[in-house]
Design an enzyme around this catalytic site. Structure first.
Site, PDB file in Angstrom:
ATOM      1  N   GLU A  94       0.568  -1.405  -0.028  1.00  0.00           N
ATOM      2  CA  GLU A  94      -0.029   0.208  -0.508  1.00  0.00           C
ATOM      3  C   GLU A  94       0.835   1.435  -0.076  1.00  0.00           C
ATOM      4  O   GLU A  94       1.815   1.182   0.126  1.00  0.00           O
ATOM      5  CB  GLU A  94      -0.970   0.213   1.386  1.00  0.00           C
ATOM      6  CG  GLU A  94      -2.047  -0.949   1.247  1.00  0.00           C
ATOM      7  CD  GLU A  94      -2.873  -1.579   3.216  1.00  0.00           C
ATOM      8  OE1 GLU A  94      -3.677  -1.918   2.461  1.00  0.00           O
ATOM      9  OE2 GLU A  94      -2.396   0.255   3.543  1.00  0.00           O
ATOM     10  N   CYS A 107       3.463   7.845   2.031  1.00  0.00           N
ATOM     11  CA  CYS A 107       3.506   6.810   3.013  1.00  0.00           C
ATOM     12  C   CYS A 107       3.482   5.809   1.983  1.00  0.00           C
ATOM     13  O   CYS A 107       2.718   5.174   1.067  1.00  0.00           O
ATOM     14  CB  CYS A 107       2.323   7.189   3.998  1.00  0.00           C
ATOM     15  SG  CYS A 107       2.668   6.255   4.801  1.00  0.00           S
ATOM     16  N   CYS A 114       4.315  -7.946   7.744  1.00  0.00           N
ATOM     17  CA  CYS A 114       5.057  -7.936   9.001  1.00  0.00           C
ATOM     18  C   CYS A 114       5.335  -8.732   9.998  1.00  0.00           C
ATOM     19  O   CYS A 114       3.924  -9.251   9.952  1.00  0.00           O
ATOM     20  CB  CYS A 114       4.917  -6.223   9.734  1.00  0.00           C
ATOM     21  SG  CYS A 114       6.061  -5.705  10.687  1.00  0.00           S
ATOM     22  N   CYS A 118       2.047  -7.082  16.399  1.00  0.00           N
ATOM     23  CA  CYS A 118       1.614  -5.767  17.180  1.00  0.00           C
ATOM     24  C   CYS A 118      -0.227  -6.034  16.998  1.00  0.00           C
ATOM     25  O   CYS A 118      -0.671  -6.713  15.851  1.00  0.00           O
ATOM     26  CB  CYS A 118       1.943  -4.514  16.266  1.00  0.00           C
ATOM     27  SG  CYS A 118       3.334  -3.845  17.088  1.00  0.00           S
ATOM     28  N   CYS A 121      -2.364  -3.634  15.045  1.00  0.00           N
ATOM     29  CA  CYS A 121      -2.281  -3.761  13.697  1.00  0.00           C
ATOM     30  C   CYS A 121      -2.494  -4.728  12.596  1.00  0.00           C
ATOM     31  O   CYS A 121      -2.442  -5.580  12.879  1.00  0.00           O
ATOM     32  CB  CYS A 121      -0.957  -3.512  13.469  1.00  0.00           C
ATOM     33  SG  CYS A 121       0.136  -2.795  11.608  1.00  0.00           S
ATOM     34  N   GLY A 164       5.107  -2.546   6.626  1.00  0.00           N
ATOM     35  CA  GLY A 164       5.867  -3.351   7.169  1.00  0.00           C
ATOM     36  C   GLY A 164       6.845  -2.891   7.737  1.00  0.00           C
ATOM     37  O   GLY A 164       6.699  -1.380   8.466  1.00  0.00           O
ATOM     38  N   SER A 196       9.636   5.091   9.997  1.00  0.00           N
ATOM     39  CA  SER A 196       8.799   5.245  11.546  1.00  0.00           C
ATOM     40  C   SER A 196       9.254   3.660  12.414  1.00  0.00           C
ATOM     41  O   SER A 196       9.242   2.895  11.125  1.00  0.00           O
ATOM     42  CB  SER A 196       7.250   5.224  11.821  1.00  0.00           C
ATOM     43  OG  SER A 196       7.076   4.418  12.328  1.00  0.00           O
ATOM     44  N   SER A 219       6.824   3.777  17.356  1.00  0.00           N
ATOM     45  CA  SER A 219       6.161   3.685  17.984  1.00  0.00           C
ATOM     46  C   SER A 219       5.743   3.060  19.705  1.00  0.00           C
ATOM     47  O   SER A 219       6.324   2.493  19.280  1.00  0.00           O
ATOM     48  CB  SER A 219       5.106   2.537  16.838  1.00  0.00           C
ATOM     49  OG  SER A 219       4.919   2.802  15.587  1.00  0.00           O
ATOM     50  N   LEU A 220       5.894   4.078  19.765  1.00  0.00           N
ATOM     51  CA  LEU A 220       6.019   3.643  21.610  1.00  0.00           C
ATOM     52  C   LEU A 220       4.515   2.871  21.883  1.00  0.00           C
ATOM     53  O   LEU A 220       4.758   1.577  22.166  1.00  0.00           O
ATOM     54  CB  LEU A 220       5.963   4.798  22.696  1.00  0.00           C
ATOM     55  CG  LEU A 220       6.661   4.971  23.494  1.00  0.00           C
ATOM     56  CD1 LEU A 220       7.772   4.006  23.464  1.00  0.00           C
ATOM     57  CD2 LEU A 220       6.991   5.693  24.143  1.00  0.00           C
ATOM     58  N   CYS A 338      -2.866   1.671   8.215  1.00  0.00           N
ATOM     59  CA  CYS A 338      -1.890   0.657   7.466  1.00  0.00           C
ATOM     60  C   CYS A 338      -2.362  -0.398   7.602  1.00  0.00           C
ATOM     61  O   CYS A 338      -2.439  -1.712   8.207  1.00  0.00           O
ATOM     62  CB  CYS A 338      -0.229   0.833   8.396  1.00  0.00           C
ATOM     63  SG  CYS A 338       0.467  -0.559   9.501  1.00  0.00           S
TER      64      CYS A 338
HETATM   65  N1  SAH Z   1       6.948  -1.059  11.835  1.00  0.00           N
HETATM   66  C1  SAH Z   1       6.648   1.124  11.779  1.00  0.00           C
HETATM   67  C2  SAH Z   1       5.930   1.517  10.879  1.00  0.00           C
HETATM   68  C3  SAH Z   1       5.114   0.997  10.282  1.00  0.00           C
HETATM   69  S1  SAH Z   1       3.572   1.187  10.857  1.00  0.00           S
HETATM   70  C4  SAH Z   1       6.037   0.836  12.893  1.00  0.00           C
HETATM   71  O1  SAH Z   1       4.939   0.213  13.475  1.00  0.00           O
HETATM   72  O2  SAH Z   1       6.742   2.158  13.423  1.00  0.00           O
HETATM   73  C5  SAH Z   1       3.176   3.062  10.736  1.00  0.00           C
HETATM   74  C6  SAH Z   1       2.549   3.382  12.122  1.00  0.00           C
HETATM   75  O3  SAH Z   1       0.587   2.670  11.817  1.00  0.00           O
HETATM   76  C7  SAH Z   1       2.675   2.805  13.434  1.00  0.00           C
HETATM   77  O4  SAH Z   1       3.337   4.270  14.124  1.00  0.00           O
HETATM   78  C8  SAH Z   1       1.642   1.844  14.079  1.00  0.00           C
HETATM   79  O5  SAH Z   1       1.487   2.093  15.195  1.00  0.00           O
HETATM   80  C9  SAH Z   1       0.748   2.842  13.498  1.00  0.00           C
HETATM   81  N2  SAH Z   1      -0.641   1.948  13.143  1.00  0.00           N
HETATM   82  C10 SAH Z   1      -0.520   0.586  13.655  1.00  0.00           C
HETATM   83  N3  SAH Z   1      -1.693  -0.198  13.933  1.00  0.00           N
HETATM   84  C11 SAH Z   1      -2.794   0.948  14.004  1.00  0.00           C
HETATM   85  C12 SAH Z   1      -4.459   0.900  13.650  1.00  0.00           C
HETATM   86  N4  SAH Z   1      -5.250   0.365  13.780  1.00  0.00           N
HETATM   87  N5  SAH Z   1      -4.441   2.430  14.265  1.00  0.00           N
HETATM   88  C13 SAH Z   1      -3.533   3.452  13.899  1.00  0.00           C
HETATM   89  N6  SAH Z   1      -2.518   3.314  13.954  1.00  0.00           N
HETATM   90  C14 SAH Z   1      -2.166   2.276  13.608  1.00  0.00           C
HETATM   91 FE1  SF4 Z   2       4.934  -4.141  11.641  1.00  0.00          FE
HETATM   92 FE2  SF4 Z   2       4.822  -1.180  12.412  1.00  0.00          FE
HETATM   93 FE3  SF4 Z   2       2.090  -2.957  12.460  1.00  0.00          FE
HETATM   94 FE4  SF4 Z   2       4.208  -3.431  14.567  1.00  0.00          FE
HETATM   95  S1  SF4 Z   2       3.230  -1.782  13.866  1.00  0.00           S
HETATM   96  S2  SF4 Z   2       2.585  -5.508  13.351  1.00  0.00           S
HETATM   97  S3  SF4 Z   2       6.346  -3.504  13.466  1.00  0.00           S
HETATM   98  S4  SF4 Z   2       3.647  -2.429  10.523  1.00  0.00           S
END
Ligand code: SAH
Ligand code: SF4
Length: 348
Positions: A94, A107, A114, A118, A121, A164, A196, A219-220, A338
């Site tokens: 995407e 983006c 990935c 998480c 996600c 990813g 990120s 991403s904390l 994402c």
């Molecule tokens: N893997 C990397 C970059 C891709 S994710 C990372 O985790 O930082 C990009 C951003 O989208 C991250 O901050 C992630 O936490 C956020 N994200 C993932 N799932 C989400 C969701 N359901 N709602 C909002 N943000 C989300």
């Molecule tokens: Fe991967 Fe980032 Fe999604 Fe976590 S938030 S599963 S690291 S893409």
């Protein structure tokens, strides 16, 4: 016979080597480079300053695969566009174009799927399929840049925040970044690129030493190990202390302000306890918090925080003098979160 190289996988020095092998003068490499990354053409036939024979040689000697659009969604306000792109082997990633008043950001994805898992996600829920090559990462940016070019506009920012974990595809991601900032090529400003990560601590140290000035976002989403272990399994490998040491080192070396991303999940990480723990971690750091409404995903029960909870959370940050912004979630109506378009396309 060796496989033909893919057009965007070649660095400028790769082009120099290839063209020298074809008996071309050295300056040809920069000409090709400029057609690809400044004029954004997609075939040798368009490279009209090159001799016809060379154009044919380029046609035959290089793979000219340009990612194909499989599905497209546009937000109701027309400000956010999301494309599902097919790579040469059919894998799908995407890419999102976000238009703000003064900025137009792409983006982009660094992996198909990935492995980080998480919980919240959509990409994590699909698992890992493969790394993208540097060329495939760059091709996504060029895709968006071409689209803007056709409307007389320029791409201003690139965020590596699609599908990813960029730091687990380190080599290709860095090669792509270097391609994008090349002074004879695409000329993207380093400070206009944001990477990120979910927090791969050793790779953050490595990134600090690249001599780059790109922005780092982390991403904390949780400020205690207990909660972060649950939401982001990577925390069991690199816990908060390990992560913060690495981020502090990144700040010390680059002198860049780091952004911490925090998606607000109702009753999970929007509590007073989490806000206090976050403030305690960030006090005195050259850092900024980005509060993002969470996008609901199919395989996670969490819901977006209420406006009241967000207000309470930000009150704590204000009292503790932690800079933050509450980011608008772009393109909620088009599942711009994402991994969500791909999931929908595949009916997952
Ligand atoms: N893997 C990397 C970059 C891709 S994710 C990372 O985790 O930082 C990009 C951003 O989208 C991250 O901050 C992630 O936490 C956020 N994200 C993932 N799932 C989400 C969701 N359901 N709602 C909002 N943000 C989300
Ligand atoms: Fe991967 Fe980032 Fe999604 Fe976590 S938030 S599963 S690291 S893409």
């Amino acid at each position: 016979m060796p496989k033909k190289p893919a057009v965007y996988d070649l660095s400028l020095s790769d082009w120099e080597t290839l063209l020298a092998r074809w008996g071309q003068p050295r300056y040809r490499a920069k000409q090709v480079w400029s057609w690809l990354y400044r004029k954004l053409v997609t075939s040798p036939a368009q490279m009209t300053s090159l001799p016809k024979a060379l154009r044919q040689q380029l046609e035959d000697g290089v793979r000219w695969y340009i990612p194909r659009v499989l599905a497209q969604q546009e937000s109701m306000d027309g400000e956010t566009r999301k494309d599902l792109l097919a790579m040469e082997d059919g894998e799908q990633v995407e890419v999102v174009l976000m238009r703000y008043i003064e900025r137009r950001s792409a983006c982009i994805s660094t992996q198909v799927g990935c492995a980080m898992g998480c919980k919240f996600c959509a990409t994590g829920q699909m698992g890992f399929r493969r790394n993208l090559t540097a060329g495939e990462i760059v091709a996504q940016v060029l895709h968006v840049a071409r689209e803007l070019q056709s409307q007389g506009q320029k791409l201003t920012n690139v965020v590596l925040m699609g599908m990813g974990e960029p730091l687990l595809n380190y080599k290709h991601t860095l090669a792509a970044v270097r391609r994008l900032i090349h002074p004879d090529g695409f000329q993207m400003g380093q400070r206009r690129i944001t990477l990120s990560t979910s927090g791969i601590a050793p790779q953050i140290y490595r990134l600090a030493d690249e001599g780059l000035q790109i922005n780092l976002a982390v991403s904390l989403h949780a400020a205690t190990d207990d909660l972060r272990n649950e939401l982001m399994p990577i925390n069991r490998k690199y816990n908060l202390n390990a992560l913060f040491s690495a981020v502090q080192q990144y700040i010390n070396v680059t002198n860049r302000r780091v952004t911490f991303e925090w998606i607000m999940i109702d009753g999970v990480n929007d509590t007073r306890e989490q806000a206090e723990a976050l403030a305690a971690r960030l006090g005195g750091m050259l850092a900024h918090v980005n509060l993002i409404p969470m996008n609901p995903t199919t395989n996670y029960a969490g819901r977006p925080s209420t406006p009241e909870a967000i207000a309470e959370f930000t009150k704590v940050l204000e009292r503790r003098h932690i800079p933050y912004t509450t980011r608008l979630r772009r393109g909620l109506d088009i599942n711009a979160g994402c991994g969500q378009l791909r999931s929908a396309y595949q009916g997952e």
